[in-house]
Design a protein around this motif. Structure first.
Motif, mmCIF file in Angstrom:
data_model
loop_
_atom_site.group_PDB
_atom_site.id
_atom_site.type_symbol
_atom_site.label_atom_id
_atom_site.label_comp_id
_atom_site.label_asym_id
_atom_site.label_seq_id
_atom_site.Cartn_x
_atom_site.Cartn_y
_atom_site.Cartn_z
ATOM 1 N N ALA A 391 10.006 -27.382 17.673
ATOM 2 C CA ALA A 391 10.169 -26.024 17.016
ATOM 3 C C ALA A 391 9.467 -25.649 18.261
ATOM 4 C CB ALA A 391 9.312 -26.594 16.058
ATOM 5 N N VAL A 392 8.795 -26.607 19.100
ATOM 6 C CA VAL A 392 7.677 -26.034 20.177
ATOM 7 C C VAL A 392 8.323 -25.660 21.616
ATOM 8 C CG1 VAL A 392 5.328 -26.594 21.722
ATOM 9 C CG2 VAL A 392 5.864 -27.125 18.846
ATOM 10 N N VAL A 393 8.293 -23.771 21.964
ATOM 11 C CA VAL A 393 7.562 -23.130 22.024
ATOM 12 C C VAL A 393 9.323 -22.207 21.624
ATOM 13 C CG1 VAL A 393 6.329 -21.216 22.091
ATOM 14 C CG2 VAL A 393 5.415 -23.803 22.170
ATOM 15 N N SER A 394 9.129 -21.376 20.827
ATOM 16 C CA SER A 394 10.015 -20.622 21.146
ATOM 17 C C SER A 394 9.532 -19.383 21.260
ATOM 18 C CB SER A 394 10.369 -20.078 19.539
ATOM 19 O OG SER A 394 11.456 -18.993 19.749
ATOM 20 N N HIS A 395 10.209 -19.261 22.538
ATOM 21 C CA HIS A 395 10.121 -17.833 23.589
ATOM 22 C C HIS A 395 11.371 -16.899 24.238
ATOM 23 C CE1 HIS A 395 10.248 -19.779 27.274
ATOM 24 N NE2 HIS A 395 10.365 -20.982 26.603
ATOM 25 N N ALA A 396 11.443 -16.122 25.180
ATOM 26 C CA ALA A 396 12.707 -15.178 25.562
ATOM 27 C C ALA A 396 13.966 -15.860 25.558
ATOM 28 C CB ALA A 396 12.133 -14.550 26.497
ATOM 29 N N ASN A 397 13.517 -17.513 25.932
ATOM 30 C CA ASN A 397 15.305 -17.821 26.039
ATOM 31 C C ASN A 397 15.208 -18.539 24.763
ATOM 32 O OD1 ASN A 397 13.368 -20.509 26.005
ATOM 33 N ND2 ASN A 397 13.433 -21.429 27.682
ATOM 34 N N ASP A 398 15.206 -18.303 23.843
ATOM 35 C CA ASP A 398 15.443 -18.368 22.212
ATOM 36 C C ASP A 398 16.148 -17.225 21.738
ATOM 37 O OD1 ASP A 398 15.609 -19.906 20.139
ATOM 38 O OD2 ASP A 398 14.167 -19.852 19.770
ATOM 39 N N SER A 399 17.538 -17.511 20.926
ATOM 40 C CA SER A 399 18.190 -16.749 20.398
ATOM 41 C C SER A 399 17.747 -16.361 18.655
ATOM 42 C CB SER A 399 19.566 -17.007 19.867
ATOM 43 O OG SER A 399 19.246 -17.706 19.116
ATOM 44 N N PHE A 400 16.826 -17.082 19.291
ATOM 45 C CA PHE A 400 15.645 -16.571 17.326
ATOM 46 C C PHE A 400 14.540 -16.089 17.345
ATOM 47 C CE2 PHE A 400 13.082 -18.151 13.823
ATOM 48 C CZ PHE A 400 13.948 -17.972 12.703
ATOM 49 N N PHE A 401 14.344 -16.245 18.768
ATOM 50 C CA PHE A 401 13.297 -15.217 18.983
ATOM 51 C C PHE A 401 13.514 -14.181 18.871
ATOM 52 C CE2 PHE A 401 10.422 -12.882 22.526
ATOM 53 C CZ PHE A 401 9.113 -13.473 22.186
ATOM 54 N N TRP A 402 14.926 -13.248 19.294
ATOM 55 C CA TRP A 402 15.143 -12.251 19.702
ATOM 56 C C TRP A 402 14.863 -11.476 18.849
ATOM 57 C CZ3 TRP A 402 13.073 -9.568 23.864
ATOM 58 C CH2 TRP A 402 13.400 -10.584 24.990
ATOM 59 N N VAL A 403 15.648 -12.409 17.821
ATOM 60 C CA VAL A 403 16.384 -11.867 16.361
ATOM 61 C C VAL A 403 15.190 -11.532 15.446
ATOM 62 C CG1 VAL A 403 17.250 -13.453 14.274
ATOM 63 C CG2 VAL A 403 18.656 -13.981 15.740
ATOM 64 N N ARG A 417 2.400 -13.930 21.194
ATOM 65 C CA ARG A 417 1.051 -13.952 20.745
ATOM 66 C C ARG A 417 1.424 -14.423 19.764
ATOM 67 N NH1 ARG A 417 -2.549 -10.539 18.740
ATOM 68 N NH2 ARG A 417 -1.240 -8.345 18.762
ATOM 69 N N LEU A 418 2.305 -13.386 18.770
ATOM 70 C CA LEU A 418 2.191 -14.346 17.317
ATOM 71 C C LEU A 418 3.078 -15.476 16.747
ATOM 72 C CD1 LEU A 418 2.379 -10.255 15.595
ATOM 73 C CD2 LEU A 418 0.233 -11.949 16.080
ATOM 74 N N PHE A 419 4.483 -14.771 16.924
ATOM 75 C CA PHE A 419 5.879 -15.810 16.869
ATOM 76 C C PHE A 419 5.753 -16.945 17.599
ATOM 77 C CE2 PHE A 419 10.079 -16.950 16.985
ATOM 78 C CZ PHE A 419 9.642 -17.910 15.292
ATOM 79 N N SER A 420 5.750 -17.099 18.747
ATOM 80 C CA SER A 420 5.619 -18.338 20.316
ATOM 81 C C SER A 420 4.840 -18.932 19.270
ATOM 82 C CB SER A 420 5.923 -17.466 21.091
ATOM 83 O OG SER A 420 6.499 -16.823 21.779
ATOM 84 N N VAL A 421 3.379 -18.321 19.107
ATOM 85 C CA VAL A 421 2.387 -19.320 19.322
ATOM 86 C C VAL A 421 2.080 -19.851 17.809
ATOM 87 C CG1 VAL A 421 -0.372 -19.617 18.595
ATOM 88 C CG2 VAL A 421 0.731 -18.355 20.657
ATOM 89 N N GLY A 422 2.520 -19.401 16.682
ATOM 90 C CA GLY A 422 3.350 -19.730 15.193
ATOM 91 C C GLY A 422 4.206 -20.792 15.361
ATOM 92 N N THR A 423 4.928 -21.588 16.416
ATOM 93 C CA THR A 423 5.446 -22.053 16.494
ATOM 94 C C THR A 423 4.857 -23.479 16.773
ATOM 95 O OG1 THR A 423 6.850 -21.786 18.482
ATOM 96 C CG2 THR A 423 8.052 -21.009 16.434
ATOM 97 N N PHE A 424 4.584 -22.820 18.332
ATOM 98 C CA PHE A 424 2.955 -24.318 18.391
ATOM 99 C C PHE A 424 2.471 -24.792 17.521
ATOM 100 C CE2 PHE A 424 -0.981 -25.274 20.564
ATOM 101 C CZ PHE A 424 0.204 -26.564 21.387
ATOM 102 N N VAL A 425 1.518 -23.914 16.566
ATOM 103 C CA VAL A 425 0.759 -24.345 15.384
ATOM 104 C C VAL A 425 1.728 -25.451 14.871
ATOM 105 C CG1 VAL A 425 0.040 -24.106 14.132
ATOM 106 C CG2 VAL A 425 -0.460 -22.454 15.334
#
Length: 442
Positions: A391-403, A417-425
């Motif tokens: 689950a760590v970390v969803s960012h630009a190389n993850d299709s779900f990030f773009w969805v 700042r929001l979603f990527s950090v949220g997946t880190f948490v």
């Protein structure tokens, strides 16, 4: 040298799947063969590892993945997933929209893929945020982490099932630990979504064409009925793990529980229970162009990646890397954090949670005894730890990030700042929970 070659192999998997956009099946398959030859395995040994790794892995979990995807297809197409969502909303309340959307996402993503789940629930999320005059940033982040929590840690989602099969973990124990740990992790991520992400204002009226609440056309099943194909298989699998089905003096009831609690049989029962969901049954649903046919096509890619992961794992096992790497890693005494860190590195590098789960499990399989993960509970916790890392970390190389970003109107900077950090948490909270579970139960 073996460790260096393994590092090179993992880096090549990342480069092939991200920079060169090569399908993970091809990347895993080719790199597994190249690794085997590079460490000096005989040609016949490589061929044997390919056949055994692919066949044994899919023999254990191939049918389970397909059946889980079919259940998800019925829930999605009949409106059952949406019925569950609306039921949760009634319990939690329309005022706690981010929390409600996170819990709804968590439930829906057990049988439905995270990407599909977000698209499915997006109109509900956007419509509710608009009606309550709230920023969609908090609710979109909450929905995303909710979907990701069960997608990475709770069977019968394909990724955790594949990892459990590769590692030989008891699926009932994985569910028993995966549920509470993922819920603890989701609680931490929802706190982040409510207290931080929700403070960033994004107008839910953007793209108002899709902002209307979905209308009930009277064809969707009730939330209770929609939950049956999910809850019954899970209950049967857990019951088999609780009841001793391996004793010599087994009664007829115990034997029946052992039979029905086998994951393949439990999920097959779930598929048949899906017949309760449509208002009117039609043969076309089961055709190659219908719901089942499309679901099987969706499952094909995961099956191939899982099989290739099995090949990679078997070649690693036969190459002798397990003993070398196991001895090296045990000197650092990372314990249960090792599976988490390995999966997190793979996820952050190449984007796919499923690929990270399967690849990390394949790498760890041959070295489990060396690392001291021998018991059923330890194996189950390793699966959940890998899921937490994926689950760590969803960012630009993850299709779900773009969805998430495109549907919610976040720009890339805001999404990091929001979603990527949220997946880190989400992932790190799960890893800490796994650590405490390992202290308490092993």
């Amino acid at each position: 040298m073996e460790i260096l070659l393994l590092v090179v192999a993992v880096l090549l998997i990342v480069i092939f799947t991200t920079k060169l956009k090569i399908h993970p099946f091809i990347a895993l398959f080719v790199i597994a063969i190249a690794y085997g030859l590079a460490v000096g395995m005989a040609y016949t040994e490589v061929i044997s590892a390919i056949n055994e790794g692919f066949g044994t892995t899919l023999g254990k979990i191939g049918l389970i993945i397909v059946l889980g995807v079919i259940i998800g297809a019925f829930l999605e197409n009949t409106g059952g997933a949406m019925a569950i969502a609306e039921s949760v909303l009634k319990i939690i309340g329309h005022k706690r929209i981010p929390t409600a959307m996170g819990i709804i996402g968590y439930i829906v993503s057990i049988p439905v893929f995270a990407d599909s789940g977000f698209l499915l629930l997006h109109p509900l999320n956007k419509g509710l945020s608009k009606k309550a005059k709230l920023s969609i940033a908090g609710s979109a982040t909450a929905l995303g982490v909710g979907l990701l929590a069960s997608h990475t840690m709770v069977p019968p989602t394909p990724g955790p099932i594949a990892a459990a099969g590769i590692l030989g973990a008891n699926l009932g124990l994985v569910i028993a630990f995966g549920f509470p740990i993922s819920i603890i992790a989701l609680s931490g991520a929802l706190l982040f979504a409510n207290k931080y992400a929700a403070k960033t204002y994004i107008d839910p009226e953007l793209n108002t064409k899709t902002a209307e609440l979905p209308k009930d056309n009277g064809q969707a099943p009730s939330a209770m009925k929609s939950s049956i194909p999910i809850l019954v298989p899970i209950a049967l699998i857990v019951l088999k793990s609780i009841v001793n089905t391996d004793g010599q003096n087994r009664g007829a009831i115990i034997e029946l529980i052992g039979f029905l609690g086998e994951p393949v049989m439990a999920l097959l029962i779930g598929v048949f229970l899906c017949l309760l969901l449509p208002k009117k049954l039609a043969y076309k649903m089961w055709s190659s162009s219908g719901w089942v046919g499309k679901a099987i096509k969706d499952a094909a890619s995961i099956l191939l990646i899982t099989g290739a992961g099995g090949i990679f794992g078997r070649i690693l096992q036969n190459s002798g890397i397990a003993e070398v790497l196991g001895e090296t890693l045990t000197t650092y005494d990372m314990g249960i954090f090792l599976p988490f860190l390995l999966a997190a590195a793979l996820k952050s590098a190449q984007g796919s949670s499923t690929v990270a789960l399967i690849t990390a499990a394949s790498i760890l399989t041959p070295m489990m005894p060396s690392l001291g993960f021998d018991t059923g509970i330890e194996k189950a916790l390793v699966v959940v730890a890998i899921g937490a890392g994926s689950a760590v970390v969803s960012h630009a190389n993850d299709s779900f990030f773009w969805v998430v970003t495109q549907m919610s109107g976040m720009n890339v900077k805001t999404a990091y700042r929001l979603f990527s950090v949220g997946t880190f948490v989400l992932g790190t909270t799960a890893a800490i929970a796994v650590f405490f579970a390992s202290v308490l139960f092993t």
